[in-house]
Design a protein around this motif. Structure first.
Motif, mmCIF file in Angstrom:
data_model
loop_
_atom_site.group_PDB
_atom_site.id
_atom_site.type_symbol
_atom_site.label_atom_id
_atom_site.label_comp_id
_atom_site.label_asym_id
_atom_site.label_seq_id
_atom_site.Cartn_x
_atom_site.Cartn_y
_atom_site.Cartn_z
ATOM 1 N N GLU A 210 9.382 -7.822 17.415
ATOM 2 C CA GLU A 210 10.691 -7.037 17.428
ATOM 3 C C GLU A 210 10.218 -5.754 16.572
ATOM 4 O OE1 GLU A 210 13.502 -7.196 19.034
ATOM 5 O OE2 GLU A 210 12.380 -9.147 19.956
ATOM 6 N N PRO A 211 10.734 -4.682 17.121
ATOM 7 C CA PRO A 211 10.770 -3.431 16.037
ATOM 8 C C PRO A 211 11.770 -3.314 14.916
ATOM 9 C CG PRO A 211 11.974 -3.028 17.875
ATOM 10 C CD PRO A 211 11.704 -4.218 18.102
ATOM 11 N N GLU A 212 11.367 -2.491 14.154
ATOM 12 C CA GLU A 212 12.116 -2.231 13.061
ATOM 13 C C GLU A 212 12.814 -0.699 13.197
ATOM 14 O OE1 GLU A 212 14.766 -2.368 10.835
ATOM 15 O OE2 GLU A 212 13.702 -4.047 10.200
ATOM 16 N N THR A 213 14.091 -0.555 13.509
ATOM 17 C CA THR A 213 14.330 0.719 13.897
ATOM 18 C C THR A 213 15.517 1.456 12.645
ATOM 19 O OG1 THR A 213 16.377 -0.177 15.068
ATOM 20 C CG2 THR A 213 14.206 0.295 16.375
ATOM 21 N N GLU A 293 -1.389 -7.689 9.443
ATOM 22 C CA GLU A 293 -1.044 -6.842 8.204
ATOM 23 C C GLU A 293 -0.876 -5.492 8.552
ATOM 24 O OE1 GLU A 293 -3.171 -7.110 3.787
ATOM 25 O OE2 GLU A 293 -4.483 -7.343 5.563
ATOM 26 N N LYS A 294 -1.801 -5.006 9.368
ATOM 27 C CA LYS A 294 -1.588 -3.532 9.877
ATOM 28 C C LYS A 294 -0.126 -3.216 10.246
ATOM 29 C CE LYS A 294 -3.163 -1.996 13.703
ATOM 30 N NZ LYS A 294 -3.956 -1.623 14.980
ATOM 31 N N TYR A 295 0.186 -4.148 11.301
ATOM 32 C CA TYR A 295 1.664 -3.959 11.728
ATOM 33 C C TYR A 295 2.650 -4.006 10.894
ATOM 34 C CZ TYR A 295 -0.899 -3.335 16.206
ATOM 35 O OH TYR A 295 -1.233 -2.839 17.423
ATOM 36 N N ASN A 296 2.468 -4.816 9.871
ATOM 37 C CA ASN A 296 3.386 -5.271 8.968
ATOM 38 C C ASN A 296 3.507 -3.984 8.063
ATOM 39 O OD1 ASN A 296 4.459 -7.727 9.489
ATOM 40 N ND2 ASN A 296 2.980 -8.674 8.093
ATOM 41 N N SER A 322 5.370 0.947 18.873
ATOM 42 C CA SER A 322 5.642 -0.503 19.327
ATOM 43 C C SER A 322 6.164 -1.166 18.354
ATOM 44 C CB SER A 322 4.262 -1.030 19.694
ATOM 45 O OG SER A 322 3.265 -1.303 18.508
ATOM 46 N N VAL A 323 6.230 -0.728 16.995
ATOM 47 C CA VAL A 323 6.995 -1.314 15.785
ATOM 48 C C VAL A 323 8.218 -0.776 15.411
ATOM 49 C CG1 VAL A 323 4.948 -2.395 14.844
ATOM 50 C CG2 VAL A 323 5.628 -0.301 14.149
ATOM 51 N N GLY A 324 8.609 0.447 16.258
ATOM 52 C CA GLY A 324 9.858 1.476 16.038
ATOM 53 C C GLY A 324 9.496 2.400 15.047
ATOM 54 N N THR A 325 8.298 2.876 14.724
ATOM 55 C CA THR A 325 8.024 3.800 13.902
ATOM 56 C C THR A 325 7.900 5.103 14.302
ATOM 57 O OG1 THR A 325 7.089 2.262 12.043
ATOM 58 C CG2 THR A 325 6.550 4.627 11.913
ATOM 59 N N PRO A 326 8.725 6.124 14.333
ATOM 60 C CA PRO A 326 8.547 7.693 15.124
ATOM 61 C C PRO A 326 7.166 8.224 14.349
ATOM 62 C CG PRO A 326 10.584 7.261 14.246
ATOM 63 C CD PRO A 326 9.805 6.134 13.875
ATOM 64 N N VAL A 327 6.472 8.912 15.233
ATOM 65 C CA VAL A 327 5.318 9.927 15.077
ATOM 66 C C VAL A 327 5.480 11.271 14.918
ATOM 67 C CG1 VAL A 327 3.043 10.139 15.810
ATOM 68 C CG2 VAL A 327 4.050 8.073 16.238
ATOM 69 N N GLY A 374 10.702 5.355 21.495
ATOM 70 C CA GLY A 374 9.332 5.176 21.361
ATOM 71 C C GLY A 374 9.066 3.628 21.634
ATOM 72 N N TYR A 375 9.998 2.727 21.126
ATOM 73 C CA TYR A 375 9.483 1.198 21.295
ATOM 74 C C TYR A 375 9.893 0.982 22.682
ATOM 75 C CZ TYR A 375 10.573 -3.765 21.543
ATOM 76 O OH TYR A 375 10.605 -5.095 22.056
ATOM 77 N N ASN A 376 10.987 1.462 23.421
ATOM 78 C CA ASN A 376 10.981 1.274 25.139
ATOM 79 C C ASN A 376 9.913 1.809 25.570
ATOM 80 O OD1 ASN A 376 13.590 -0.197 24.731
ATOM 81 N ND2 ASN A 376 14.566 1.640 24.770
#
Length: 400
Positions: A210-213, A293-296, A322-327, A374-376
């Protein structure tokens, strides 16, 4: 695809002999993902310099050949070059006629030992179907400009010339290939002149959680993920952060997920600390991180800082959205597929880059929009689709 009897008559020979170890670049991630999927359908032989098998235990019909007996420490670039000569010498004993009716050779990287081994296998087996894969953009002449985006003369270093000549050799040898596969459509017209049969790879995502938005649940304001290298735009980071500090005078936390050493500056940590000491941000250098660990860490970061100049695709973009973090990144042709969850600034317009960081930090509505879109969008990237994209070529070859 055809029936099992057709599949069993075909063997895929995966060539990745320049790989020593299991730390994954984008290209190595591609190799692991597609090989494991193909292995469930076809007999497969995997040639690595040294690597643990990427194929799930218990999958039948798989043979992994490690050219070296164990995993060597990589050392500096000159030691790697020496190792390349050792690997290609040791691999020559495997150049022979195949004992199966249909054979597909997949050279997974454009490094010259990889290509030479595949080229020799093709000469020994002229009816085999060779897929030559490159994950690089076309390199510019290093004697004419520093790289593809900064047009200024300077004397190139040894490895810039080596990299350029290596790619020249790749394009020369791949003329014997039945299919050229690349990771980016930016150079499509130029590549079609080198091989009329061209396949553009669409990469896949690794994270399926699940993403964190929500910004409130993030621990870090800004994250950098990658290598400290001029090509990755890391020399721009101090200027970007100074400009951000000037317009957004807040105490921010910034984490770097990267090796601390840099081919250009050696102790990049010391250099960067000196450059940005007066800004007053809370900096943490975490070293390289992989997998969960990277994705956390990415999931706990509000924004991915991605100032890279030159990428085939830029998998860290996909990791972040993919984790809900914008770029935030530069608006470059090679990032044409970065279409959601991102704010872009003109190349080296660091003021605009800093303002995009600020917009995401202060505008919660914009942040939510970019995080969700981004997540979608990330869900459209699937390694199953990547692997299946090659199977029409396999089928056509088997039907000949």
């Amino acid at each position: 695809m055809g029936g099992d009897s057709k599949n069993n008559k075909m063997t895929i020979h995966n060539i990745s002999i320049c790989r020593c170890g299991n730390a994954l670049s984008g290209g190595e991630k591609f190799t692991d993902e597609v090989v494991s999927r193909w292995a469930k359908k076809y007999p497969s032989v995997n040639y690595f310099g040294w690597s643990q098998s990427s194929v799930e235990p218990g999958v039948c019909g798989i043979r992994t050949v490690n050219i070296l007996k164990d995993n060597p420490s990589l050392g500096d670039r000159f030691k790697i070059l020496v190792r390349y000569f050792i690997i290609i010498f040791k691999s020559l004993k495997f150049v022979k006629k195949f004992d199966t009716e249909k054979n597909i050779i997949v050279s997974h990287f454009d490094a010259w030992p990889n290509m030479l081994f595949a080229f020799l296998l093709k000469l020994a087996n002229p009816t085999a179907y060779w897929i030559a894969v490159t994950h690089n953009l076309v390199f510019p002449n290093p004697f004419l400009r520093q790289h593809i985006y900064i047009k200024k003369f300077r004397i190139p270093n040894f490895f810039e010339v080596y990299q350029w000549l290596n790619q020249k050799l790749f394009f020369l040898m791949q003329k014997k290939a039945d299919l050229l596969a690349c990771g980016n459509a930016t150079n499509r017209e130029e590549l079609l002149k080198k091989n009329a049969n061209l396949h553009v790879i669409r990469y896949g995502r690794e994270y399926f959680g699940e993403p964190e938005t929500s910004m409130e649940n993030k621990l870090y304001d800004i994250c950098f993920l990658g290598r400290f290298h001029t090509q990755k735009g890391t020399d721009e980071i101090p200027d970007i952060l100074r400009r951000l500090k000037k317009s957004h005078d807040q105490k921010l936390s910034v984490i770097f997920i990267a090796p601390k050493e840099s081919p250009k500056k050696g102790d990049y940590l010391g250099w960067l600390e000196k450059e940005i000491a007066e800004i007053g941000y809370d900096f943490k250098f975490l070293g390289p991180k992989y997998g969960v660990e990277k994705y956390n860490f990415l999931k706990k970061s509000k924004i991915l800082l991605f100032p890279s100049f030159f990428e085939s695709f830029g998998l860290v973009y996909l990791d972040a959205i993919s984790v809900g973090t914008p770029v935030v990144e530069y608006d470059l042709p090679c990032y044409d597929t970065h279409r959601a969850g991102v704010l872009k600034a003109s190349f080296r317009d660091n003021e605009a880059f800093a303002q995009n960081l600020k917009r995401l930090l202060i505008d919660q509505e914009l942040y939510k929009i970019k995080s969700l879109e981004g997540y979608n969008y990330s869900k459209t990237f699937d390694w199953d689709i990547t692997a299946n994209g090659f199977e029409s070529y396999f089928e056509d070859y088997c039907d000949r």
